[in-house]
Scaffold this motif. Structure first.
Motif, PDB file in Angstrom:
ATOM      1  N   GLY A   1       0.816  -1.217   0.000  1.00 35.95           N
ATOM      2  CA  GLY A   1       0.000   0.000   0.000  1.00 35.95           C
ATOM      3  C   GLY A   1       0.851   1.268   0.000  1.00 35.95           C
ATOM      4  N   GLY A   2       0.211   2.369  -0.370  1.00 34.10           N
ATOM      5  CA  GLY A   2       0.855   3.670  -0.242  1.00 34.10           C
ATOM      6  C   GLY A   2       1.792   4.053  -1.374  1.00 34.10           C
ATOM      7  N   VAL A   3       1.839   3.256  -2.442  1.00 30.22           N
ATOM      8  CA  VAL A   3       2.762   3.578  -3.535  1.00 30.22           C
ATOM      9  C   VAL A   3       2.102   4.446  -4.620  1.00 30.22           C
ATOM     10  N   GLY A   4       0.800   4.717  -4.437  1.00 32.29           N
ATOM     11  CA  GLY A   4       0.103   5.550  -5.414  1.00 32.29           C
ATOM     12  C   GLY A   4      -0.698   4.738  -6.420  1.00 32.29           C
ATOM     13  N   LYS A   5      -1.107   3.551  -6.039  1.00 34.23           N
ATOM     14  CA  LYS A   5      -1.865   2.675  -6.938  1.00 34.23           C
ATOM     15  C   LYS A   5      -3.210   3.295  -7.314  1.00 34.23           C
ATOM     16  N   SER A   6      -3.919   3.837  -6.333  1.00 37.44           N
ATOM     17  CA  SER A   6      -5.241   4.407  -6.632  1.00 37.44           C
ATOM     18  C   SER A   6      -5.116   5.677  -7.456  1.00 37.44           C
ATOM     19  N   THR A   7      -4.138   6.495  -7.107  1.00 40.48           N
ATOM     20  CA  THR A   7      -3.901   7.721  -7.884  1.00 40.48           C
ATOM     21  C   THR A   7      -3.604   7.349  -9.334  1.00 40.48           C
ATOM     22  N   THR A   8      -2.797   6.322  -9.518  1.00 38.31           N
ATOM     23  CA  THR A   8      -2.454   5.879 -10.867  1.00 38.31           C
ATOM     24  C   THR A   8      -3.682   5.320 -11.580  1.00 38.31           C
TER      25      THR A   8
ATOM     26  N   GLU B   1       6.285   3.373 -12.786  1.00 44.44           N
ATOM     27  CA  GLU B   1       7.106   3.784 -11.656  1.00 44.44           C
ATOM     28  C   GLU B   1       6.494   5.081 -11.118  1.00 44.44           C
ATOM     29  N   ASN B   2       6.027   5.059  -9.891  1.00 45.37           N
ATOM     30  CA  ASN B   2       5.407   6.267  -9.326  1.00 45.37           C
ATOM     31  C   ASN B   2       6.348   6.888  -8.298  1.00 45.37           C
ATOM     32  N   MET B   3       6.253   8.198  -8.158  1.00 43.96           N
ATOM     33  CA  MET B   3       7.119   8.965  -7.250  1.00 43.96           C
ATOM     34  C   MET B   3       8.590   8.725  -7.654  1.00 43.96           C
TER      35      MET B   3
ATOM     36  N   VAL C   1       6.279   8.471 -13.171  1.00 46.89           N
ATOM     37  CA  VAL C   1       5.503   9.630 -12.734  1.00 46.89           C
ATOM     38  C   VAL C   1       6.265  10.296 -11.587  1.00 46.89           C
ATOM     39  N   PRO C   2       6.512  11.597 -11.686  1.00 47.12           N
ATOM     40  CA  PRO C   2       7.274  12.251 -10.608  1.00 47.12           C
ATOM     41  C   PRO C   2       6.451  12.410  -9.326  1.00 47.12           C
ATOM     42  N   LEU C   3       7.146  12.649  -8.257  1.00 49.73           N
ATOM     43  CA  LEU C   3       6.509  12.999  -6.982  1.00 49.73           C
ATOM     44  C   LEU C   3       6.327  14.509  -7.006  1.00 49.73           C
ATOM     45  N   THR C   4       5.110  14.953  -7.087  1.00 45.28           N
ATOM     46  CA  THR C   4       4.897  16.401  -7.122  1.00 45.28           C
ATOM     47  C   THR C   4       3.792  16.811  -6.168  1.00 45.28           C
ATOM     48  N   MET C   5       3.938  18.027  -5.697  1.00 49.46           N
ATOM     49  CA  MET C   5       2.953  18.605  -4.780  1.00 49.46           C
ATOM     50  C   MET C   5       1.608  18.739  -5.493  1.00 49.46           C
ATOM     51  N   GLU C   6       1.687  19.150  -6.754  1.00 50.86           N
ATOM     52  CA  GLU C   6       0.506  19.391  -7.580  1.00 50.86           C
ATOM     53  C   GLU C   6      -0.361  18.119  -7.681  1.00 50.86           C
ATOM     54  N   LEU C   7       0.316  16.998  -7.907  1.00 48.95           N
ATOM     55  CA  LEU C   7      -0.385  15.721  -8.071  1.00 48.95           C
ATOM     56  C   LEU C   7      -1.026  15.294  -6.755  1.00 48.95           C
ATOM     57  N   ARG C   8      -0.276  15.453  -5.676  1.00 47.41           N
ATOM     58  CA  ARG C   8      -0.823  15.071  -4.375  1.00 47.41           C
ATOM     59  C   ARG C   8      -2.031  15.927  -4.032  1.00 47.41           C
ATOM     60  N   ARG C   9      -1.895  17.229  -4.246  1.00 43.60           N
ATOM     61  CA  ARG C   9      -2.985  18.135  -3.920  1.00 43.60           C
ATOM     62  C   ARG C   9      -4.229  17.793  -4.755  1.00 43.60           C
ATOM     63  N   ALA C  10      -4.003  17.562  -6.041  1.00 43.10           N
ATOM     64  CA  ALA C  10      -5.121  17.270  -6.945  1.00 43.10           C
ATOM     65  C   ALA C  10      -5.827  15.992  -6.504  1.00 43.10           C
ATOM     66  N   SER C  11      -5.046  14.938  -6.205  1.00 42.35           N
ATOM     67  CA  SER C  11      -5.642  13.660  -5.813  1.00 42.35           C
ATOM     68  C   SER C  11      -6.451  13.805  -4.544  1.00 42.35           C
ATOM     69  N   ASP C  12      -5.862  14.456  -3.564  1.00 38.52           N
ATOM     70  CA  ASP C  12      -6.521  14.496  -2.268  1.00 38.52           C
ATOM     71  C   ASP C  12      -7.686  15.474  -2.214  1.00 38.52           C
ATOM     72  N   SER C  13      -7.817  16.320  -3.248  1.00 41.54           N
ATOM     73  CA  SER C  13      -8.952  17.247  -3.236  1.00 41.54           C
ATOM     74  C   SER C  13     -10.069  16.774  -4.159  1.00 41.54           C
TER      75      SER C  13
HETATM   76  P1  ADP Z   1      -2.206   3.471  -2.779  1.00 44.55           P
HETATM   77  O1  ADP Z   1      -3.458   3.300  -3.580  1.00 44.55           O
HETATM   78  O2  ADP Z   1      -1.037   2.741  -3.341  1.00 44.55           O
HETATM   79  O3  ADP Z   1      -2.382   3.206  -1.312  1.00 44.55           O
HETATM   80  P2  ADP Z   1      -2.626   6.327  -3.168  1.00 44.55           P
HETATM   81  O4  ADP Z   1      -2.888   6.478  -4.608  1.00 44.55           O
HETATM   82  O5  ADP Z   1      -3.799   6.375  -2.233  1.00 44.55           O
HETATM   83  O6  ADP Z   1      -1.774   5.009  -2.884  1.00 44.55           O
HETATM   84  O7  ADP Z   1      -1.536   7.422  -2.768  1.00 44.55           O
HETATM   85  C1  ADP Z   1      -1.061   7.574  -1.455  1.00 44.55           C
HETATM   86  C2  ADP Z   1      -0.772   9.058  -1.198  1.00 44.55           C
HETATM   87  O8  ADP Z   1       0.297   9.465  -2.036  1.00 44.55           O
HETATM   88  C3  ADP Z   1      -1.948   9.972  -1.529  1.00 44.55           C
HETATM   89  O9  ADP Z   1      -1.963  11.022  -0.598  1.00 44.55           O
HETATM   90  C4  ADP Z   1      -1.615  10.500  -2.933  1.00 44.55           C
HETATM   91  O10 ADP Z   1      -2.155  11.792  -3.165  1.00 44.55           O
HETATM   92  C5  ADP Z   1      -0.104  10.564  -2.868  1.00 44.55           C
HETATM   93  N1  ADP Z   1       0.543  10.359  -4.182  1.00 44.55           N
HETATM   94  C6  ADP Z   1       0.433   9.290  -5.006  1.00 44.55           C
HETATM   95  N2  ADP Z   1       1.216   9.446  -6.103  1.00 44.55           N
HETATM   96  C7  ADP Z   1       1.835  10.640  -5.964  1.00 44.55           C
HETATM   97  C8  ADP Z   1       2.772  11.389  -6.747  1.00 44.55           C
HETATM   98  N3  ADP Z   1       3.249  10.911  -7.898  1.00 44.55           N
HETATM   99  N4  ADP Z   1       3.153  12.602  -6.283  1.00 44.55           N
HETATM  100  C9  ADP Z   1       2.701  13.085  -5.111  1.00 44.55           C
HETATM  101  N5  ADP Z   1       1.845  12.447  -4.321  1.00 44.55           N
HETATM  102  C10 ADP Z   1       1.405  11.238  -4.730  1.00 44.55           C
END
Ligand code: ADP
Length: 373
Positions: A124-131, A282-284, A319-331
């Motif tokens: 978990g936590g690697v950005g699977k759902s965001t991807t 490859e995420n982050m 996919v880079p680790l960016t503030m923009e992406l995190r903010r967009a996903s979480d909002s």
């Molecule tokens: P998983 O599904 O693997 O548990 P999530 O997609 O829920 O992971 O992502 C976990 C956290 O990381 C979330 O807060 C998400 O916004 C953030 N995140 C995921 N990918 C990136 C990225 N490339 N850059 C910045 N933040 C990211």
């Protein structure tokens, strides 16, 4: 009607039902529930795999009784064959936890879906759902009809990522209509199953709930259905991988994990059940500094791509680790929807294009079935 009233009504609706051996349903030690949460009712019956056929009738009668109740917001009754492990099932016939019918007679419930793709990660936590979400939107941007199912029962994130509010509607045919978000058909286990109840579910039960969920939802005609898998490679993941007619899997990994054991395990699990790996994302991968805009390869570069090649899996991109992406996903405003022409929007669209080409190039059947339903 509040949940307490619904629970009383549910117990009343189930009162006349009995297991095949005559034990009243509500008194059986193998039954957990009914549980009511925000209007949704769930019940689980624990069985051995051999009992699946004889319990199919009581499962569907219990579900019908609960769904017919006024005031409810959907009901799910699952059979769980915990005594037979998913690993063993893979060697024998596909799991049959739903209707109890033989595999050949199973309904093509996903007949309108051209390709079902699992997006998975070793942990978990690697950005699977965001991807999953952004890849789905990338496919959508190609003009395709796309659905997404959040199968992560223990940590559903689709409602947050897509800002899903309210509940899925029930159609006249008593099948659920997926919710609409950013042009996607979306459904989350989090909208259907109470979190605390699901917490104790083991592999086969998760599988059973997910296959029923897939068949209970009227997905309509789709080019691609993305399944955002639960993280990890345990029984639940294996059961979904082998029980759903997948066109392939996309593995999401952070660069350091790809060189380690987790992503390899994910790849090995899908291979074990003959599901092709369509790509590794490859995420982050590297960090884009919000202050200076600089690009920092925290874990070095090229390693993940080389590792994917070594494992014989196509590399879809980084996919880079960016503030923009995190903010967009979480909002609840996925980056591909928010800024389709920006660098990230274009990046996901590019990966989606490669994925689509791989899907269309592979031999596939147009009729998707759900093994185990
Ligand atoms: P998983 O599904 O693997 O548990 P999530 O997609 O829920 O992971 O992502 C976990 C956290 O990381 C979330 O807060 C998400 O916004 C953030 N995140 C995921 N990918 C990136 C990225 N490339 N850059 C910045 N933040 C990211």
């Amino acid at each position: 009607m509040d949940d307490a009233d619904l629970l009383a009504a549910a117990r009343e609706a189930l009162a006349g039902l009995a297991l095949p051996d005559g034990t009243p349903l509500l008194e059986a030690g193998t039954v957990s529930g009914p549980v009511v949460s925000s209007g949704r009712i769930s019940l689980a019956i624990s069985i051995t795999a051999e009992d699946a056929a004889s319990f199919a009738d009581i499962r569907s009668r219990a579900e019908t009784a609960l769904r017919a109740m006024p005031g409810g917001d959907g009901a799910i009754v699952v059979l769980t064959a915990e005594k037979q492990s998913a690993a063993k099932q893979s060697a024998a016939a596909p799991p049959d936890l739903g209707t109890g019918k033989a595999p050949v007679t199973k309904p093509p419930v996903l007949s309108g879906v051209r390709h079902v793709v699992a997006v998975a990660s070793g942990k978990g936590g690697v950005g699977k759902s965001t991807t999953s979400v952004n890849l789905a939107l990338g496919l959508r941007s190609l003009g395709l009809k796309v659905g997404i199912l959040d199968a992560d029962i223990h940590g559903p994130s689709l409602p947050t990522l897509l800002a899903l509010h309210g509940r899925p509607r029930l159609g006249k045919d008593r099948r659920l209509r997926p919710m609409q978000a950013f042009g996607l058909q979306a459904m989350s286990m989090g909208l259907m199953v109470d979190q605390e109840t699901a917490m104790v579910w083991r592999g086969p039960m998760v599988m059973s709930a997910i296959t029923q969920m897939l068949s209970d939802v009227d997905w309509g005609t789709l080019d691609v259905l993305i399944i955002d898998m639960p993280p990890g490679t345990g029984d639940a993941q294996l059961a979904i991988a082998q029980g759903t007619d997948l066109a392939g899997a996309v593995i999401v990994s952070t660069p350091q994990d790809l060189a380690l054991i987790d992503a390899r395990r994910g790849i090995a699990m899908f291979r074990k059940v003959d599901v092709p790996i369509l790509g590794v994302i490859e995420n982050m991968a590297h960090f884009i500094c919000p202050d200076c805009g600089g690009r920092h390869a925290l874990f070095g570069e090229g390693g993940a791509q080389a590792e994917a090649r070594r494992l014989g899996a196509p590399y879809l991109g980084a996919v880079p680790l960016t503030m923009e992406l995190r903010r967009a996903s979480d909002s609840g405003q996925p980056i591909v929807a928010l800024d389709p022409d920006g660098p990230l929007g274009q990046l996901y669209a590019g990966m989606a294009r490669t994925l689509w080409s791989a899907l269309e190039a592979a031999p596939h059947t147009d009729q998707k079935t759900l093994k185990g339903v």
